[in-house]
Design a protein around this motif. Structure first.
Motif, short mmCIF file in Angstrom:
data_model
loop_
_atom_site.label_atom_id
_atom_site.label_comp_id
_atom_site.label_asym_id
_atom_site.label_seq_id
_atom_site.Cartn_x
_atom_site.Cartn_y
_atom_site.Cartn_z
N LYS A 1 23.52 32.45 -64.45
CA LYS A 1 23.77 31.27 -65.30
C LYS A 1 23.67 31.61 -66.79
CE LYS A 1 22.12 27.81 -62.03
NZ LYS A 1 20.97 26.99 -61.63
N ALA A 2 22.72 32.44 -67.13
CA ALA A 2 22.52 32.75 -68.54
C ALA A 2 23.66 33.61 -69.08
CB ALA A 2 21.17 33.44 -68.76
N LEU A 3 24.32 34.37 -68.18
CA LEU A 3 25.46 35.18 -68.62
C LEU A 3 26.66 34.27 -68.91
CD1 LEU A 3 26.16 38.15 -69.13
CD2 LEU A 3 26.92 38.34 -66.76
N ASP A 4 26.85 33.26 -68.08
CA ASP A 4 27.90 32.27 -68.36
C ASP A 4 27.57 31.49 -69.64
OD1 ASP A 4 29.12 33.07 -66.01
OD2 ASP A 4 28.19 31.49 -64.81
N ALA A 5 26.30 31.13 -69.77
CA ALA A 5 25.89 30.36 -70.95
C ALA A 5 26.06 31.19 -72.23
CB ALA A 5 24.44 29.90 -70.80
N ALA A 6 25.91 32.49 -72.12
CA ALA A 6 26.06 33.37 -73.29
C ALA A 6 27.47 33.23 -73.85
CB ALA A 6 25.79 34.82 -72.90
N LYS A 7 28.44 33.21 -72.96
CA LYS A 7 29.83 33.08 -73.39
C LYS A 7 30.05 31.70 -74.02
CE LYS A 7 34.35 34.53 -71.92
NZ LYS A 7 35.20 35.05 -70.84
N ALA A 8 29.57 30.67 -73.34
CA ALA A 8 29.80 29.30 -73.82
C ALA A 8 29.11 29.06 -75.17
CB ALA A 8 29.28 28.31 -72.78
N ASN A 9 27.98 29.73 -75.39
CA ASN A 9 27.18 29.44 -76.59
C ASN A 9 27.24 30.54 -77.65
OD1 ASN A 9 25.88 26.89 -75.69
ND2 ASN A 9 25.06 28.22 -74.09
N SER A 10 28.13 31.51 -77.44
CA SER A 10 28.27 32.62 -78.40
C SER A 10 26.98 33.40 -78.60
CB SER A 10 28.78 32.11 -79.76
OG SER A 10 29.98 31.43 -79.61
N GLN B 1 18.43 28.36 -74.99
CA GLN B 1 18.97 27.05 -75.36
C GLN B 1 18.11 26.39 -76.43
OE1 GLN B 1 18.85 25.42 -71.37
NE2 GLN B 1 21.07 25.63 -71.09
N TRP B 2 16.81 26.37 -76.19
CA TRP B 2 15.86 25.74 -77.12
C TRP B 2 15.96 26.38 -78.51
CZ3 TRP B 2 13.36 21.72 -78.38
CH2 TRP B 2 12.13 21.71 -79.05
N THR B 3 16.19 27.69 -78.52
CA THR B 3 16.26 28.40 -79.79
C THR B 3 17.58 28.17 -80.51
OG1 THR B 3 14.81 30.12 -78.91
CG2 THR B 3 16.14 30.71 -80.84
N THR B 4 18.68 28.24 -79.78
CA THR B 4 19.98 28.32 -80.46
C THR B 4 20.70 27.00 -80.62
OG1 THR B 4 21.17 28.78 -78.40
CG2 THR B 4 20.28 30.68 -79.61
N LEU B 5 20.46 26.03 -79.74
CA LEU B 5 21.21 24.77 -79.81
C LEU B 5 20.52 23.84 -80.80
CD1 LEU B 5 21.98 24.24 -76.01
CD2 LEU B 5 23.26 25.55 -77.72
N ALA B 6 20.54 24.25 -82.07
CA ALA B 6 19.75 23.56 -83.08
C ALA B 6 20.59 23.10 -84.26
CB ALA B 6 18.63 24.47 -83.57
N ILE C 1 17.70 18.75 -71.62
CA ILE C 1 18.85 18.75 -72.53
C ILE C 1 19.54 17.40 -72.38
CG2 ILE C 1 21.06 19.82 -73.10
CD1 ILE C 1 19.98 22.44 -72.37
N VAL C 2 19.58 16.65 -73.48
CA VAL C 2 20.21 15.33 -73.46
C VAL C 2 21.40 15.36 -74.41
CG1 VAL C 2 19.85 12.86 -73.88
CG2 VAL C 2 17.98 14.25 -72.96
N ASP C 3 22.58 15.08 -73.90
CA ASP C 3 23.80 15.12 -74.70
C ASP C 3 23.95 16.44 -75.46
OD1 ASP C 3 24.32 12.51 -73.88
OD2 ASP C 3 23.30 11.63 -75.61
N GLY C 4 23.64 17.52 -74.78
CA GLY C 4 23.82 18.84 -75.38
C GLY C 4 22.69 19.28 -76.30
N SER C 5 21.74 18.38 -76.55
CA SER C 5 20.63 18.74 -77.44
C SER C 5 19.35 18.95 -76.65
CB SER C 5 20.37 17.62 -78.46
OG SER C 5 21.17 17.78 -79.57
N PRO C 6 18.75 20.14 -76.77
CA PRO C 6 17.49 20.36 -76.04
C PRO C 6 16.32 19.68 -76.75
CG PRO C 6 18.18 22.37 -77.19
CD PRO C 6 19.19 21.32 -77.52
N ALA C 7 15.40 19.17 -75.95
CA ALA C 7 14.21 18.52 -76.52
C ALA C 7 13.05 18.68 -75.56
CB ALA C 7 14.48 17.04 -76.78
N LEU C 8 11.85 18.57 -76.11
CA LEU C 8 10.64 18.54 -75.29
C LEU C 8 10.11 17.12 -75.31
CD1 LEU C 8 9.06 21.86 -76.53
CD2 LEU C 8 9.62 21.35 -74.15
N PHE C 9 9.92 16.57 -74.12
CA PHE C 9 9.43 15.19 -74.01
C PHE C 9 7.96 15.16 -73.66
CE2 PHE C 9 13.95 14.62 -73.93
CZ PHE C 9 14.09 13.49 -74.72
N ARG C 10 7.26 14.29 -74.34
CA ARG C 10 5.81 14.15 -74.14
C ARG C 10 5.54 13.20 -72.98
NH1 ARG C 10 2.45 15.66 -78.21
NH2 ARG C 10 1.18 13.78 -78.10
N LEU C 11 4.87 13.73 -71.96
CA LEU C 11 4.61 12.95 -70.74
C LEU C 11 3.22 12.33 -70.78
CD1 LEU C 11 5.95 15.59 -68.18
CD2 LEU C 11 7.23 13.76 -69.32
#
Lengths: 337, 337
Positions: B311-320, B275-280, A226-236
């Protein structure tokens, strides 16, 4: 990671040899109600039709319920043109050129210098090690989303050296019909290619009707960040999986989890997929596309540097696999003819 | 390889602690025309219904075309019961017992001796190393076809210690309805589990309506071989991929090749998938099953050894993200109630 990396026969000098000259095309008549209009009547077409009839007819001793009708297709040389070099290799070479301004050191550093100088002989001498360096420099070090963009953009503008058309035009019309025919008969169609999985996925749905989740291929490792709040997959820059030869049944098992009942290939890299599919004690279809048409496409088999077809051609005879002879069996090769 | 192998919180002593006593059930009335009859009316149900309405209504600013409606579900604790231990761990322990006659050395060799003696404290002390040994001894060294047979046979006869029923009965009725509801709305549903991919595939289609090719999980390496003319894939005692935590987005990318628009989990192992699913930057659904019902099932979260939800329970609150409170939101937990 592209298949050429593990093609033990590939010496780059040969790989990069220029293609045969283009040839004129003619547009054949298309029969009505024929699910495979670009296939000439003959043994190959008949073997496809009779297989599909046998496994889809309820009550037939060969009947297979729809969810188990898994068909796997190799890509390079089976669904689209793989000469004069794998499309993904052309992409890697173009990427080196595109990135060269940001890498002044490449002007003196092999194998990059050879690519920039168009010196394919020196490039060939760098061997597999050089190829791996090329791929890692061009396929890794960015997010999966950005790589998808690069690959898609390249495919829009790149042109095949012989046909002067986008590579995605160089898909085989008879195979498109076969994909559609199988799906119309309850099959789920998958691509199982030595090529890079993320190089194919951006366009397979539009071009072949095969969605990303039905594409199996070679891969490099990725890492979630997660970079600056945005999740990403990086190719290694690390190989993850090589989906070629004995890797194909492994990739099929990993991604599909069922054994196919039909498999389509064109080279020795498809041998084990064909064995895994057909040596099952019940009715199965194995088909090999044999490139026999130097005029409309290319003619190559036992000694080719790309898509060598040697052991698998012998195995086809021993195992009664269908060999589709491009020149004899295909009324037309490409849709634009 | 099962998820418990990489559950850093798991000490076997705790893992193997016995379950809470069984509790009485009551059968609620089921409303007509309600796609989610086992969900009580409330915020959780509402968030699911309004999300599905928004992404499926053409012209809606949140509209998502059907092929992109990918929904991913964790398995253990999200679709079926994961207490008092992961089902796959129970399988591994039973397999050690079943194989012990062929392994007389296990009578004196840890961690096998501890399993055979029912000495869970000593087993716990063997730690991750011991667990890996258990898994490799019970999950590797045979063909994929034979492993499928073993796992399927075990599931037919094994019984859950609290509910005295087959484990496949212990799937959550509200989640089965949710899977069916999403599919009815053009979603493709995938399982993305830390559990072993080949432990799940034999039964996910029948139990969840999720075919093998839509199951993503942890794996050990396999190797293709032809023995006496018959091709087979052999399971090797080597970890291939751990589909948990940051591995889940990697597994999703590898198997699906699209980013989900809805994800369902219950533990910290699902955090990165959510995170990968919702922070889009567009409308997405993240949902966490919170185990709050010690009477009908189990109650656990921040300190549990299986399925820790912290952690995921805290993240649930932060990310709705939606938190489905099992006690409050589910009219019934299991179909047999």
């Amino acid at each position: 990671m592209p298949r050429f990396l593990i093609d033990r026969r590939a010496t780059l000098g040969a790989l990069l040899a220029s293609a045969a000259a283009a040839a004129p095309f003619s547009m054949p008549a298309i029969a009505q109600d024929d699910p495979l209009p670009s296939w000439n009547d003959g043994r190959s077409k008949q073997s496809i039709l009779s297989f599909v009839a046998a496994v889809t007819r309820e009550g037939s001793p060969d009947f297979v319920p729809a969810p188990q009708r898994i068909a796997t297709f190799d890509n390079d040389g089976t669904l689209w043109c793989e000469q004069p070099m794998y499309v993904q290799l052309a992409f890697a070479l173009d990427r080196v050129k595109a990135l060269s301004n940001a890498h002044p050191e490449w002007k003196t550093q092999q194998p990059f210098k050879a690519v920039l100088d168009g010196d394919l002989e020196t490039l060939a001498k760098s061997g597999t090690k050089g190829l791996v360096e090329l791929v890692m420099a061009t396929h890794a070090g960015m997010s999966t989303a950005y790589f998808e963009e690069i690959a898609s953009d390249w495919l829009k503008t790149a042109r095949h050296p012989k046909f002067k058309r986008p590579y995605t035009d160089l898909v085989y019309q008879p195979m498109l019909e076969l994909l559609a025919y199988l799906r119309a008969n309850g099959f789920k169609t998958f691509i199982v290619s030595g090529g890079g999985i993320e190089f194919m996925r951006p366009w397979t749905e539009e071009v072949y009707g095969v969605p990303p989740e039905q594409v199996v291929g070679s891969s490099i490792k990725t890492e979630f960040k997660i970079v600056d709040g945005s999740p990403a997959l990086f190719r290694l820059p690390q190989v993850d999986f090589i989906d070629d030869g004995p890797g194909k049944p492994v990739g099929i098992n990993s991604h599909i989890g069922r054994r196919p009942i039909a498999a389509f290939g064109n080279s020795d890299g498809d041998l084990q997929m064909l064995q895994w599919t057909t040596l099952a004690g019940s009715r199965r279809l194995g088909l090999i596309v044999h490139h026999t048409d130097a005029e409309r496409e290319y003619a190559y088999d036992r000694t080719s540097h790309f898509g060598r077809l040697d052991k698998a051609l012998d195995a086809a005879k021993a195992n009664s696999w269908t060999v589709a002879d491009m020149k004899r069996d295909w009324k037309r090769v490409f849709s634009f003819e």
